[in-house]
Design a protein around this motif. Structure first.
Motif: not given
Length: 103
Positions: A8, A26, A29-31, A33, A35, A37-38
């Motif tokens: 991470k 992952c 998916e995280l991209k 959001f 920061t 929200e991540q």
């Protein structure tokens, strides 16, 4: 297909010192959001303790996948699926709560 793990990119305090890695799925998916929200989605993962993994209770659960133990962590509208390898938690996928896990 070979799974690639990524450490991470931001530091979150974890007193049990688990290292958290993320698969390509992952990170994709995280991209999507912002920061903050991540952090909201993965924050609960970074705060897991040894005792919680040894005796999973909601919002944490576990199930067998072949010879491996998989964990599912409910985090808001998302589910994080991961496996443990010593002090490392390998996050396999992040799915919306209405998406079935099919790995």
């Amino acid at each position: 297909s070979e799974m690639h793990w990524h450490q991470k990119l931001f530091q979150v305090t974890n007193y049990d010192m688990f290292q958290v890695t993320f698969s390509d799925q992952c990170l994709t998916e995280l991209k999507k959001f912002e920061t903050l929200e991540q952090l909201e989605v993965i924050g609960p993962l970074s705060q897991l303790s040894e005792s919680q993994l040894n005796d999973p209770r909601e919002p944490l659960g576990s199930f067998s996948r072949g010879k491996k133990t998989m964990y599912r962590l409910r985090s808001g509208d998302y589910r994080l699926y991961f496996e443990r390898d010593g002090i490392t938690l390998h996050t396999v996928c992040i799915l919306h709560k209405n998406t079935p896990f099919m790995n």
